[in-house]
Design an enzyme around this catalytic site. Structure first.
Site, PDB file in Angstrom:
ATOM      1  N   GLY A 250      23.903  11.466  41.325  1.00 18.79           N
ATOM      2  CA  GLY A 250      23.405  10.268  40.653  1.00 18.79           C
ATOM      3  C   GLY A 250      21.902  10.304  40.452  1.00 18.79           C
ATOM      4  O   GLY A 250      21.390   9.880  39.408  1.00 18.79           O
ATOM      5  N   ASP A 251      21.184  10.820  41.452  1.00 21.66           N
ATOM      6  CA  ASP A 251      19.727  10.955  41.323  1.00 21.66           C
ATOM      7  C   ASP A 251      19.381  11.935  40.198  1.00 21.66           C
ATOM      8  O   ASP A 251      18.405  11.738  39.459  1.00 21.66           O
ATOM      9  CB  ASP A 251      19.124  11.453  42.632  1.00 21.66           C
ATOM     10  CG  ASP A 251      19.565  10.618  43.815  1.00 21.66           C
ATOM     11  OD1 ASP A 251      19.656   9.390  43.671  1.00 21.66           O
ATOM     12  OD2 ASP A 251      19.819  11.206  44.894  1.00 21.66           O
TER      13      ASP A 251
END
Length: 300
Positions: A250-251
């Site tokens: 997600g990052d």
């Protein structure tokens, strides 16, 4: 310049054990150490794409020294604040028939340490990008995201927020440039279950009404939906590959979106690059490389 903030960075000790059994001596078949923290992951992926960033946050002890040393090897600079008490976390991540984690506490961060962070952030200028992501350590006031954004409000700084429920909802009044809930978090914010693209777009639109500029909703195997600042809705399917690692995907999507937007100003391209970056990390043991990202871009 791009700045990322990781309030509680860590060394992630990732071990693989065949058929882990409680109460017995288990031997690893694979071991890796990664420099962990959501902001650090964003900076590492940006570095792989050729973008400079500065990682901010708090470190302490010999583990903090190693984090500072390690991020240089990852290709980006840091300006961490050294804290006097405790040590930076070591997080144990066990991969076996099931995945389990034991996360450390982290150092004691004082009000004086927080003031030093605010002093550093006060130097940000128009056109800079600031990424605030992750949870807040118990020793820091829970409203720190709001206080940072209040200080920087109206200065032309694009702020990206990747956090859960109240942390995210409470900062919308300061008009973050990008927020990235997943579909489950989106539903939790409104006490509903979102099941369709139409549901997701509608509730993302409500977050825009509350102040967010762009809302990127990740949906795991179902891809992602972006509701852009002009009301346009973009949908992107997921990259295809074998998932090896869920940490940092997600990052990486956030980092890819930032890079894609800064490069082109095109939201569709930013979403595509973000998806490729998230996939490249998910299909790797660590943060996705530029080579892997570009290969996935060709398939999307």
């Amino acid at each position: 310049m791009i700045y990322t903030v990781t309030f509680n960075p860590a060394l992630d000790y990732v071990v693989t054990v065949n058929h882990f059994t409680l109460g017995r001596v288990n031997r690893t078949v694979r071991e890796n150490i990664f420099y962990g923290g959501k902001g650090i992951n964003v900076s590492a992926l940006l570095a792989n794409l050729g973008y400079k960033s500065t990682a901010l946050g708090f470190v302490a002890g010999f583990t903090g020294d190693e984090i500072e040393r390690g991020v240089k090897e990852l290709g980006f600079q840091s300006d961490f604040i050294k804290v006097g008490k405790g040590m930076s976390r070591i997080n144990l991540k066990l991969k076996s028939d099931e995945e389990s984690e034991i996360n450390g506490m982290g150092p004691e961060i004082t009000a004086g340490d927080v003031k030093v962070l605010f002093d550093k952030l006060s130097g940000l200028e128009q056109g800079d990008v600031l990424v605030l992501s992750g949870s807040i350590p118990a020793c820091i006031d829970a409203d720190i995201y709001e206080r940072i954004m209040e200080m920087l409000d109206g200065r032309g700084i694009r702020i990206v927020v990747d956090a859960e429920k109240d942390l995210l909802l409470n900062v919308l009044k300061y008009h973050p440039f990008l927020i990235k809930p997943n579909n489950h978090e989106l539903g939790q914010m409104f006490g509903v279950t979102v099941t369709t693209d139409e549901d997701i777009a509608a509730y993302a639109g409500k977050l825009q009404e509350m102040g967010a500029v762009n809302v990127l909703v990740s949906m795991a195997k179902d891809g992602a939906i972006l509701v852009a600042e002009d009301g346009s809705i973009y949908r992107q399917g997921v990259a295809r590959g074998t998932v090896k690692n869920s940490v940092g995907a997600g990052d990486s999507m956030v980092a890819g979106f930032i890079a894609g937007y800064l490069e082109t100003g095109d939201y569709r391209y930013a979403l595509k690059l973000g998806t490729a970056c998230g996939g490249a990390t998910a299909f790797s043991d660590g943060i996705g490389t530029r080579q892997d990202i570009m290969k996935l871009m060709e398939t999307l």
